[in-house]
Design an enzyme around this catalytic site. Structure first.
Site, PDB file in Angstrom:
ATOM      1  N   LYS A 184      36.147 -38.711  -9.388  1.00 24.23           N
ATOM      2  CA  LYS A 184      36.726 -38.640  -8.409  1.00 24.23           C
ATOM      3  C   LYS A 184      38.007 -37.769  -8.210  1.00 24.23           C
ATOM      4  O   LYS A 184      38.369 -37.363  -9.116  1.00 24.23           O
ATOM      5  CB  LYS A 184      36.955 -40.118  -7.978  1.00 24.23           C
ATOM      6  CG  LYS A 184      35.701 -41.228  -7.556  1.00 24.23           C
ATOM      7  CD  LYS A 184      36.161 -42.337  -7.279  1.00 24.23           C
ATOM      8  CE  LYS A 184      34.833 -43.241  -7.286  1.00 24.23           C
ATOM      9  NZ  LYS A 184      35.315 -44.597  -6.770  1.00 24.23           N
ATOM     10  N   TYR A 223      28.087 -41.963   1.480  1.00 29.18           N
ATOM     11  CA  TYR A 223      28.612 -43.383   1.271  1.00 29.18           C
ATOM     12  C   TYR A 223      27.937 -44.454   2.743  1.00 29.18           C
ATOM     13  O   TYR A 223      28.728 -45.306   3.192  1.00 29.18           O
ATOM     14  CB  TYR A 223      29.906 -43.579   1.295  1.00 29.18           C
ATOM     15  CG  TYR A 223      30.530 -43.188  -0.032  1.00 29.18           C
ATOM     16  CD1 TYR A 223      30.190 -44.009  -1.092  1.00 29.18           C
ATOM     17  CD2 TYR A 223      31.345 -42.044   0.094  1.00 29.18           C
ATOM     18  CE1 TYR A 223      30.847 -43.940  -2.441  1.00 29.18           C
ATOM     19  CE2 TYR A 223      31.587 -41.534  -1.448  1.00 29.18           C
ATOM     20  CZ  TYR A 223      31.347 -42.425  -2.696  1.00 29.18           C
ATOM     21  OH  TYR A 223      31.807 -42.200  -3.865  1.00 29.18           O
ATOM     22  N   PHE A 282      36.461 -50.644   4.458  1.00 29.82           N
ATOM     23  CA  PHE A 282      37.101 -49.595   3.769  1.00 29.82           C
ATOM     24  C   PHE A 282      36.495 -48.330   3.984  1.00 29.82           C
ATOM     25  O   PHE A 282      36.860 -47.433   3.173  1.00 29.82           O
ATOM     26  CB  PHE A 282      37.407 -50.018   2.268  1.00 29.82           C
ATOM     27  CG  PHE A 282      35.926 -50.180   1.661  1.00 29.82           C
ATOM     28  CD1 PHE A 282      35.197 -49.258   1.306  1.00 29.82           C
ATOM     29  CD2 PHE A 282      35.277 -51.429   1.589  1.00 29.82           C
ATOM     30  CE1 PHE A 282      33.818 -49.341   0.837  1.00 29.82           C
ATOM     31  CE2 PHE A 282      34.123 -51.879   1.073  1.00 29.82           C
ATOM     32  CZ  PHE A 282      33.224 -50.792   0.594  1.00 29.82           C
ATOM     33  N   ARG A 284      27.008 -47.846 -16.336  1.00 25.23           N
ATOM     34  CA  ARG A 284      27.790 -49.094 -15.432  1.00 25.23           C
ATOM     35  C   ARG A 284      28.766 -49.623 -16.624  1.00 25.23           C
ATOM     36  O   ARG A 284      29.629 -50.084 -16.150  1.00 25.23           O
ATOM     37  CB  ARG A 284      26.788 -49.910 -14.918  1.00 25.23           C
ATOM     38  CG  ARG A 284      25.731 -49.291 -13.751  1.00 25.23           C
ATOM     39  CD  ARG A 284      26.103 -49.095 -12.723  1.00 25.23           C
ATOM     40  NE  ARG A 284      26.904 -50.025 -11.919  1.00 25.23           N
ATOM     41  CZ  ARG A 284      27.679 -49.667 -10.636  1.00 25.23           C
ATOM     42  NH1 ARG A 284      28.012 -48.791 -10.451  1.00 25.23           N
ATOM     43  NH2 ARG A 284      28.355 -50.920 -10.155  1.00 25.23           N
ATOM     44  N   THR A 339      34.939 -52.279 -10.843  1.00 21.72           N
ATOM     45  CA  THR A 339      35.409 -51.363 -10.101  1.00 21.72           C
ATOM     46  C   THR A 339      37.155 -51.248  -9.916  1.00 21.72           C
ATOM     47  O   THR A 339      37.725 -50.321  -9.511  1.00 21.72           O
ATOM     48  CB  THR A 339      34.792 -51.991  -8.542  1.00 21.72           C
ATOM     49  OG1 THR A 339      33.565 -51.688  -8.636  1.00 21.72           O
ATOM     50  CG2 THR A 339      35.284 -50.808  -7.484  1.00 21.72           C
ATOM     51  N   ARG A 391      37.482 -46.807 -16.279  1.00 18.38           N
ATOM     52  CA  ARG A 391      38.326 -47.166 -15.149  1.00 18.38           C
ATOM     53  C   ARG A 391      39.706 -47.977 -15.861  1.00 18.38           C
ATOM     54  O   ARG A 391      40.578 -47.772 -15.273  1.00 18.38           O
ATOM     55  CB  ARG A 391      37.330 -47.885 -14.234  1.00 18.38           C
ATOM     56  CG  ARG A 391      36.556 -47.274 -13.582  1.00 18.38           C
ATOM     57  CD  ARG A 391      35.640 -48.127 -12.544  1.00 18.38           C
ATOM     58  NE  ARG A 391      34.914 -47.428 -11.654  1.00 18.38           N
ATOM     59  CZ  ARG A 391      33.826 -47.949 -10.994  1.00 18.38           C
ATOM     60  NH1 ARG A 391      33.440 -48.985 -11.445  1.00 18.38           N
ATOM     61  NH2 ARG A 391      32.997 -47.052 -10.163  1.00 18.38           N
ATOM     62  N   ASN A 433      39.559 -44.964  -9.009  1.00 21.29           N
ATOM     63  CA  ASN A 433      39.223 -45.545 -10.281  1.00 21.29           C
ATOM     64  C   ASN A 433      38.480 -44.774 -11.061  1.00 21.29           C
ATOM     65  O   ASN A 433      37.634 -45.024 -11.920  1.00 21.29           O
ATOM     66  CB  ASN A 433      38.292 -47.018  -9.871  1.00 21.29           C
ATOM     67  CG  ASN A 433      37.153 -46.518  -9.073  1.00 21.29           C
ATOM     68  OD1 ASN A 433      36.736 -45.339  -8.750  1.00 21.29           O
ATOM     69  ND2 ASN A 433      36.532 -47.637  -8.608  1.00 21.29           N
ATOM     70  N   HIS A 459      32.436 -42.663  -9.899  1.00 17.76           N
ATOM     71  CA  HIS A 459      31.468 -43.375  -9.209  1.00 17.76           C
ATOM     72  C   HIS A 459      30.035 -43.160 -10.148  1.00 17.76           C
ATOM     73  O   HIS A 459      29.832 -42.220 -10.786  1.00 17.76           O
ATOM     74  CB  HIS A 459      31.090 -42.680  -8.146  1.00 17.76           C
ATOM     75  CG  HIS A 459      29.981 -43.099  -7.422  1.00 17.76           C
ATOM     76  ND1 HIS A 459      29.643 -44.144  -6.821  1.00 17.76           N
ATOM     77  CD2 HIS A 459      28.566 -42.682  -7.552  1.00 17.76           C
ATOM     78  CE1 HIS A 459      28.375 -44.262  -6.243  1.00 17.76           C
ATOM     79  NE2 HIS A 459      27.803 -43.396  -6.738  1.00 17.76           N
ATOM     80  N   GLU A 519      20.895 -40.676  -4.961  1.00 16.84           N
ATOM     81  CA  GLU A 519      22.211 -40.120  -5.326  1.00 16.84           C
ATOM     82  C   GLU A 519      22.189 -38.634  -5.999  1.00 16.84           C
ATOM     83  O   GLU A 519      22.575 -37.702  -5.335  1.00 16.84           O
ATOM     84  CB  GLU A 519      23.090 -40.930  -5.725  1.00 16.84           C
ATOM     85  CG  GLU A 519      23.505 -42.163  -4.959  1.00 16.84           C
ATOM     86  CD  GLU A 519      24.448 -43.027  -5.640  1.00 16.84           C
ATOM     87  OE1 GLU A 519      24.865 -43.945  -5.151  1.00 16.84           O
ATOM     88  OE2 GLU A 519      24.924 -42.777  -6.897  1.00 16.84           O
TER      89      GLU A 519
END
Length: 140
Positions: free
Chosen positions: A11, A51, A59, A87, A93, A104, A114, A117, A128
């Site tokens: 990110k 998203y 948010f 994951r 998160t 993270r 964080n 993704h 995705e």
């Protein structure tokens, strides 16, 4: 145990902090192969589309604004049980709640910033991944 592909996004916060190399190294050390990768800057319509599952959440606009605030690094990575493994190594998160030694926990600062993704299911990994890559860009 099947080899699975999943999407990873480094990110804007991690890119701005020049952490992409450390995160890539971390991912590869955990047994993943990177089979597609590119650095891009999303425009608003792209971020809203990606998203869209969150478009009713409070948010949503803040997330979209964050994701268009700078470059991101999108990757397709693969490993045995890749979706669940990624994951696990990403961590919670919220970096404050993430286990020690996760991406993270190491590189995130808050729920939004964080660092990464990752797809939450094999079905979403396929959806995705095809959002960002065509078949010619994937080298496995």
């Amino acid at each position: 145990m099947d080899i699975q592909q999943t999407l990873s996004i480094i990110k804007p916060d991690a890119m701005k902090s020049k952490l992409s190399g450390k995160i890539i190294n971390f991912i590869e050390e955990k047994g993943f192969s990177i089979i597609a990768q590119k650095k891009i800057i999303l425009v608003q319509k792209q971020a809203e589309a990606f998203y869209s599952v969150h478009n009713e959440r409070p948010f949503f606009q803040e997330l979209v604004s964050f994701m268009i605030s700078g470059p991101i690094l999108v990757q397709i990575i693969e490993a045995k049980e890749g979706v669940s493994l990624y994951r696990k190594i990403m961590g919670s998160t919220n970096p404050k709640e993430a286990e020690e030694g996760t991406i993270r926990k190491l590189y995130g600062t808050d729920i939004q910033c964080n660092a990464v993704h990752g797809s939450d299911s094999l079905e979403n990994a396929n959806i995705e991944s095809s959002f960002f890559f065509n078949k010619l860009e994937i080298i496995s």
